[in-house]
Motif scaffolding. Sequence first.
Motif, PDB file in Angstrom:
ATOM      1  N   ILE A  10       0.809  -1.270  -0.045  1.00  0.00           N
ATOM      2  CA  ILE A  10       0.076   0.099   0.036  1.00  0.00           C
ATOM      3  C   ILE A  10       0.849   1.182   0.123  1.00  0.00           C
ATOM      4  CG2 ILE A  10      -2.020   1.167   1.185  1.00  0.00           C
ATOM      5  CD1 ILE A  10      -2.490  -1.758   0.400  1.00  0.00           C
ATOM      6  N   GLY A  11       0.996   1.938  -1.063  1.00  0.00           N
ATOM      7  CA  GLY A  11       1.758   3.070  -1.335  1.00  0.00           C
ATOM      8  C   GLY A  11       3.044   2.810  -1.985  1.00  0.00           C
ATOM      9  N   ALA A  12       3.153   3.059  -3.387  1.00  0.00           N
ATOM     10  CA  ALA A  12       4.526   2.685  -4.068  1.00  0.00           C
ATOM     11  C   ALA A  12       5.217   4.079  -4.261  1.00  0.00           C
ATOM     12  CB  ALA A  12       4.119   2.012  -5.182  1.00  0.00           C
ATOM     13  N   GLY A  13       5.604   4.719  -3.160  1.00  0.00           N
ATOM     14  CA  GLY A  13       6.336   5.918  -3.369  1.00  0.00           C
ATOM     15  C   GLY A  13       7.763   5.438  -3.435  1.00  0.00           C
ATOM     16  N   ARG A  14       8.616   6.359  -2.867  1.00  0.00           N
ATOM     17  CA  ARG A  14      10.352   5.867  -3.031  1.00  0.00           C
ATOM     18  C   ARG A  14      10.472   4.768  -2.418  1.00  0.00           C
ATOM     19  NH1 ARG A  14      12.881  10.833  -0.875  1.00  0.00           N
ATOM     20  NH2 ARG A  14      10.672  11.052  -0.354  1.00  0.00           N
ATOM     21  N   MET A  15      10.010   4.465  -0.930  1.00  0.00           N
ATOM     22  CA  MET A  15      10.378   3.272  -0.177  1.00  0.00           C
ATOM     23  C   MET A  15       9.488   2.210  -0.625  1.00  0.00           C
ATOM     24  SD  MET A  15      12.687   2.901   2.057  1.00  0.00           S
ATOM     25  CE  MET A  15      13.759   3.986   2.368  1.00  0.00           C
ATOM     26  N   GLY A  16       8.320   2.354  -0.903  1.00  0.00           N
ATOM     27  CA  GLY A  16       7.551   1.093  -1.307  1.00  0.00           C
ATOM     28  C   GLY A  16       8.101   0.582  -2.686  1.00  0.00           C
ATOM     29  N   THR A  17       8.536   1.306  -3.568  1.00  0.00           N
ATOM     30  CA  THR A  17       9.040   1.009  -4.832  1.00  0.00           C
ATOM     31  C   THR A  17      10.389   0.271  -4.724  1.00  0.00           C
ATOM     32  OG1 THR A  17       7.873   2.926  -5.851  1.00  0.00           O
ATOM     33  CG2 THR A  17       9.767   1.875  -7.083  1.00  0.00           C
ATOM     34  N   ALA A  18      11.187   0.736  -3.693  1.00  0.00           N
ATOM     35  CA  ALA A  18      12.317   0.172  -3.691  1.00  0.00           C
ATOM     36  C   ALA A  18      12.444  -1.124  -2.977  1.00  0.00           C
ATOM     37  CB  ALA A  18      13.390   0.931  -2.475  1.00  0.00           C
ATOM     38  N   LEU A  19      11.302  -1.365  -2.188  1.00  0.00           N
ATOM     39  CA  LEU A  19      10.819  -2.586  -1.679  1.00  0.00           C
ATOM     40  C   LEU A  19      10.575  -3.886  -2.827  1.00  0.00           C
ATOM     41  CD1 LEU A  19       8.964  -1.985   1.718  1.00  0.00           C
ATOM     42  CD2 LEU A  19      10.851  -3.690   1.434  1.00  0.00           C
ATOM     43  N   ALA A  20       9.416  -3.252  -3.554  1.00  0.00           N
ATOM     44  CA  ALA A  20       8.892  -4.083  -4.569  1.00  0.00           C
ATOM     45  C   ALA A  20      10.086  -4.388  -5.525  1.00  0.00           C
ATOM     46  CB  ALA A  20       7.804  -3.352  -5.427  1.00  0.00           C
ATOM     47  N   LYS A  21      10.807  -3.501  -5.902  1.00  0.00           N
ATOM     48  CA  LYS A  21      11.899  -3.654  -6.866  1.00  0.00           C
ATOM     49  C   LYS A  21      12.909  -4.772  -6.426  1.00  0.00           C
ATOM     50  CE  LYS A  21      13.405   0.408  -8.856  1.00  0.00           C
ATOM     51  NZ  LYS A  21      14.319   1.549  -8.824  1.00  0.00           N
ATOM     52  N   GLY A  22      13.215  -4.727  -5.218  1.00  0.00           N
ATOM     53  CA  GLY A  22      13.786  -5.992  -4.393  1.00  0.00           C
ATOM     54  C   GLY A  22      12.950  -7.325  -4.583  1.00  0.00           C
ATOM     55  N   TRP A  23      11.824  -7.225  -4.450  1.00  0.00           N
ATOM     56  CA  TRP A  23      11.107  -8.673  -4.391  1.00  0.00           C
ATOM     57  C   TRP A  23      11.129  -9.164  -5.825  1.00  0.00           C
ATOM     58  CZ3 TRP A  23       6.543  -5.591  -2.034  1.00  0.00           C
ATOM     59  CH2 TRP A  23       6.786  -5.260  -0.663  1.00  0.00           C
ATOM     60  N   LEU A  24      11.062  -8.215  -6.743  1.00  0.00           N
ATOM     61  CA  LEU A  24      10.753  -8.410  -8.201  1.00  0.00           C
ATOM     62  C   LEU A  24      12.154  -9.197  -8.744  1.00  0.00           C
ATOM     63  CD1 LEU A  24       8.862  -5.566  -9.662  1.00  0.00           C
ATOM     64  CD2 LEU A  24       8.135  -7.931  -9.595  1.00  0.00           C
ATOM     65  N   ALA A  25      13.240  -8.769  -8.268  1.00  0.00           N
ATOM     66  CA  ALA A  25      14.618  -9.271  -8.415  1.00  0.00           C
ATOM     67  C   ALA A  25      14.994 -10.572  -7.775  1.00  0.00           C
ATOM     68  CB  ALA A  25      15.746  -8.153  -7.845  1.00  0.00           C
ATOM     69  N   LYS A 145      13.095 -11.733   5.727  1.00  0.00           N
ATOM     70  CA  LYS A 145      13.125 -12.052   3.893  1.00  0.00           C
ATOM     71  C   LYS A 145      12.487 -10.929   3.290  1.00  0.00           C
ATOM     72  CE  LYS A 145      12.852 -16.555   2.011  1.00  0.00           C
ATOM     73  NZ  LYS A 145      12.156 -17.772   1.989  1.00  0.00           N
ATOM     74  N   LEU A 146      11.542 -10.375   3.935  1.00  0.00           N
ATOM     75  CA  LEU A 146      10.778  -9.434   3.251  1.00  0.00           C
ATOM     76  C   LEU A 146      11.670  -7.985   2.857  1.00  0.00           C
ATOM     77  CD1 LEU A 146       7.306  -8.710   2.339  1.00  0.00           C
ATOM     78  CD2 LEU A 146       7.983  -6.596   3.650  1.00  0.00           C
ATOM     79  N   LEU A 147      12.459  -7.513   3.990  1.00  0.00           N
ATOM     80  CA  LEU A 147      13.176  -6.492   4.051  1.00  0.00           C
ATOM     81  C   LEU A 147      14.564  -6.710   3.573  1.00  0.00           C
ATOM     82  CD1 LEU A 147      12.257  -5.346   7.636  1.00  0.00           C
ATOM     83  CD2 LEU A 147      11.526  -4.156   5.335  1.00  0.00           C
ATOM     84  N   ALA A 148      14.967  -8.079   3.384  1.00  0.00           N
ATOM     85  CA  ALA A 148      16.546  -8.329   3.065  1.00  0.00           C
ATOM     86  C   ALA A 148      16.932  -7.670   1.549  1.00  0.00           C
ATOM     87  CB  ALA A 148      16.621  -9.717   2.866  1.00  0.00           C
ATOM     88  N   PRO A 149      15.893  -7.492   0.646  1.00  0.00           N
ATOM     89  CA  PRO A 149      16.350  -6.796  -0.765  1.00  0.00           C
ATOM     90  C   PRO A 149      16.824  -5.412  -0.475  1.00  0.00           C
ATOM     91  CG  PRO A 149      14.093  -7.889  -0.975  1.00  0.00           C
ATOM     92  CD  PRO A 149      14.437  -8.044   0.482  1.00  0.00           C
ATOM     93  N   LEU A 150      16.616  -4.791   0.761  1.00  0.00           N
ATOM     94  CA  LEU A 150      16.988  -3.559   0.874  1.00  0.00           C
ATOM     95  C   LEU A 150      18.288  -3.411   1.532  1.00  0.00           C
ATOM     96  CD1 LEU A 150      13.885  -1.689   2.527  1.00  0.00           C
ATOM     97  CD2 LEU A 150      14.545  -1.790  -0.018  1.00  0.00           C
ATOM     98  N   GLY A 151      18.867  -4.590   2.100  1.00  0.00           N
ATOM     99  CA  GLY A 151      19.981  -4.510   2.471  1.00  0.00           C
ATOM    100  C   GLY A 151      20.059  -5.161   3.833  1.00  0.00           C
ATOM    101  N   ASP A 152      20.970  -4.815   4.985  1.00  0.00           N
ATOM    102  CA  ASP A 152      20.809  -5.361   6.236  1.00  0.00           C
ATOM    103  C   ASP A 152      19.561  -5.215   6.979  1.00  0.00           C
ATOM    104  OD1 ASP A 152      23.519  -6.274   6.675  1.00  0.00           O
ATOM    105  OD2 ASP A 152      24.160  -4.227   6.571  1.00  0.00           O
TER     106      ASP A 152
END
Length: 269
Positions: A10-25, A145-152
């Motif tokens: 819910i909310g694909a701004g800067r942070m949401g998009t960064a998360l989704a990018k990681g999941w898609l990768a 696991k969900l937050l891992a694409p963003l780093g530590d």
Amino acid sequence: MAGAQSIALIGAGRMGTALAKGWLAGKKTPDIRISDPQPSAEVAGWAKAGTVTLNPDPSPVSILVVAVKPQVFPKVAESLKAWIGPKTLVISIMAGIRVKQLAERLGTDRVVRAMPNTPGAIGRGVSVFCTMGKLAAADTAATEKLLAPLGDVIGPVDEKHMSNVTALSGSGPAYVFLLAEAMADAAEAEGLPSDLASKLARLTVAGAAALLEESGEAPGALRKAVTSPGGTTQAALDILMDDGGMPRLLRQAIRAAANRDRDLSRDTD
Ligand SMILES: NC(=O)c1ccc[n+]([C@@H]2O[C@H](COP(=O)([O-])OP(=O)(O)OC[C@H]3O[C@@H](n4cnc5c(N)ncnc54)[C@H](OP(=O)(O)O)[C@@H]3O)[C@@H](O)[C@H]2O)c1
């Protein structure tokens, strides 16, 4: 991410998009549903390519990620309940919204409050999270696991630390960007050409950060190592570390950011 898992963002701004990018990768792309009234061209492109579903009717998902601005949350909380079923884990990345407020407004105890930061957009961020009481091991693992694409990922920590975490790592990248900006502006004011000043400031901040990371040494030790008594660095540090200098300003800045986080909590009560 498990193949069968469904995630609603819910909310694909800067942070949401960064998360989704990681999941898609990731290797197994989860079923990602994104809710955003005005999606960016990037997000609309994902929907067009069929990798995410944009603005579907809400139905219970495995994980609900709330990434709208904290001020928006009270207005949308009621409508978010349609995404939540008995098996849904809720992860909020909103500054200032406490787990108790999430639980009360969303009607579930399976809530996680996380604080990521913007280097997460390139996988070099750090996210800190806290939970409502003791979360099941599977939910903690799902959060990591969900937050891992963003780093530590660090947590769970006691929620009482989250305002200071927000002030340090959540808002911290902006302080470093300001440092690069101010260093370049100062050198330019002393006569260095603007493009050279910007380039040197950028390379210096990035290089110093890389050295800090790779050497594993404390920042204070690295600072002392480049400061010869009576030298040029010493002359600058005498100004920066003076009373009212950088340590004191940062103390005030961190306190102001943490207080703002607490204000956001109060505004949501
Ligand atoms: N940026 C950071 O460094 C950072 C760090 C840690 C945590 N956070 C937290 O992350 C959250 C998002 O921050 P951000 O920087 O990504 O903000 P942002 O870029 O403004 O993203 C919020 C997004 O939510 C959308 N939105 C607004 N109302 C909505 C609704 N009813 N349903 C679905 N989407 C809606 C916004 O659309 P419109 O633009 O059209 O309104 C926007 O795309 C905030 O709560 C913030 O506290 C941010």
